[in-house]
Design an enzyme around this catalytic site. Structure first.
Site: not given
Length: 512
Positions: A54, A61
């Site tokens: 990530y 998001g």
């Protein structure tokens, strides 16, 4: 101007003020550069692996499930900055933007973000050149950090958008960077995200509000003492042994300040004269309790600020063992709460100051002062409408005291389903501090006039010093009605500059 050295262990409130308001230059320490390099090596190693990480090789998001290939990652980082630079409304003040950028750089230098050393240096170069990105009032929800404000700052680093030069002129950011020999940054993996993901705007405004409120609370102790004196009140209620039996530190400090200001007064203690009183009104007698509670609220807020100044706020973060882990440290709740607490305390301090001013103007409660402190009441209105202005400011303060942090509006397709509204709390606190300054200035204006109208009685040396200083500053004393706004503006400037303390402390010594 001075120089602030930024290392890996955070920064101080004094350094924030020095950069934001004093244009201090920033230098990155050797340990900061080493930490930046080490963290970047970890990010580069993860970026080379096929597994998605990530912030390094994924979207953001609600779009974090998509794996982004190496050929699109630079575009991904540019895109997050461009798309998140979505602020609207008036421009935010220069000092706020400088604090915002400096505090983001503080986290970058911690070595927990994975940003390259050259990006950190570019951030310092922009601040040192006096270039200020155009940041707008609206766009932050105070969770995932102050996203829109920080994005506008990152946009400037990329040479895009608008910024203000050191001459105050707004120009395209690329032109300003070129004029100062700064090369626009080409963002790589994680860097766009790392430049946006912090509570830096709300923290910067908290630090500056605390600095302003420290001066204001001391000034309010002085004006409360002046009003007590003008009303021929008693200073016996300020005795340290009375405050020792309710041991709130702020209360004791406020009472000690008022007692020091009133030392040697010929006006205090006239309760048994022509209009006998057993006790003074609450707004006079309880001044240390109210101001003291605000001081203790400031102490808690300062503790929160110190913790945040030592923190590295980003998501994900690079850990020393080589892991890059997601977290929720970007949530603004700790800062948002104290910003709201301070607005509540400031509203109450303004409220009690207005009640004292009203008492000075009412002939039925002022113990012998002329109505509205007028020269010829009826022909002259005196300070009647100055109190109206003060009341309007207090009413606004009460509205600003409604907590922003009690609200939350979900965003990002319900991924970010609880937010702090800390930026909004900070923005309204700045307005509250401005209004409180004006409220204290109006009490100062009324109280100094009232003391001067007590003919035949000698004020305390400290209050006399304030009266003389405020008159030299262009705030006129008793007399027939005149255009009042310039006097009030001069009183406001006097309080805002810290001149109340400059006048008093040579007599009293440093106030607490």
């Amino acid at each position: 101007m001075g120089t602030v050295a930024l290392g890996t262990s955070g920064t101080t409130a004094a350094d924030v003020i020095a950069v934001a308001r004093g244009n201090a230059r920033i230098e990155l320490t050797a340990d900061a550069r080493a930490a930046l390099t080490a963290a970047r090596e970890i990010v580069d190693a993860l970026a080379a692996k096929p597994e998605p990480v990530y912030g390094v090789s994924t979207g953001f998001g609600a779009l974090a499930s998509r794996h982004i290939g190496p050929d699109l990652r630079a575009q991904l980082q540019r895109n997050i900055v461009r798309s998140h630079a979505a602020g609207m409304g008036p421009r935010v003040e220069r000092e706020v933007v400088r604090a915002l950028m400096f505090l983001r750089l503080k986290t970058v230098c911690s070595g927990h973000t994975g940003v390259r050393p050259e990006v950190a240096q570019a951030m310092a170069d922009v601040l040192n050149a006096g270039i200020t990105p155009v940041v707008h009032e609206y766009g932050s929800l105070g969770c995932s950090g102050d996203l829109a404000p920080l994005s506008h700052c990152a946009l400037t680093l990329m040479g895009e958008g608008d910024a203000e030069g050191p001459d105050g002129e707004v120009r395209p950011a690329g032109e300003l960077l070129a004029a100062h020999g700064i090369t626009p940054v080409e963002l790589r993996e994680k860097e766009g995200l790392a430049l946006l993901n912090g509570t830096d705007g709300m923290l910067g405004m908290l630090v500056m509000a605390l600095a302003d409120l420290e001066t204001l609370y001391k000034s309010a102790d002085v004006t409360a003492a002046l009003t007590l004196e003008a009303l021929l009140g008693t200073d016996k209620v300020l005795a340290p042994e009375l405050h020792a039996i309710r041991p709130h530190p702020g209360q004791a400090a406020s009472a000690a300040n008022m007692l020091a200001v009133l030392a040697g007064s010929g006006l205090t203690g006239h309760h048994q004269d022509d209009a006998p009183r057993v006790q003074d009104a609450y707004s006079v007698r309880c001044a240390p309790q109210v101001a003291g509670a605000g001081r203790d609220t400031m102490s808690h807020a300062r503790l929160v600020a110190e913790r945040e100044l030592a923190a590295a706020v980003d998501n994900p973060v690079v850990l020393p063992d080589g892991r890059v882990e997601s977290n929720g440290n970007f949530h603004g709740a700790p800062v948002a709460y104290v910003l709201d607490f301070l607005a509540i305390a400031a509203a109450d301090l303004g409220s009690i100051a207005e009640r004292r001013t009203d008492r000075l103007l009412d002939k039925n409660r002022s113990h012998g002062l002329p109505p509205f402190l007028a020269d010829d009441a009826g022909v002259d209105s005196g300070l009647m409408i100055a109190q109206y202005t003060q009341a309007a400011l207090v009413s606004e303060m009460k509205r600003l005291a409604v907590p922003a942090s009690a609200d939350s509006i979900p965003s990002s397709a319900m991924q970010e389903d609880h937010v702090s509204m800390g930026w909004s709390a900070a923005r309204k606190l700045r307005t509250a501090v401005d209004n409180l300054t004006r409220i204290v200035a109006i009490e100062l204006y009324a109280a100094t006039r009232a003391v001067e109208l007590r003919e035949g009685l000698t004020p305390a040396p400290a209050t006399q010093a304030v009266i003389e200083a405020v008159r030299k500053a262009g705030v006129e004393g008793p007399g027939p009605d005149r255009f009042l706004a310039p006097d009030l503006a001069a009183a406001d400037a006097f309080v805002r500059s810290g001149a109340v303390l400059t006048a008093v402390e040579p007599v009293t010594g440093p106030l607490a």
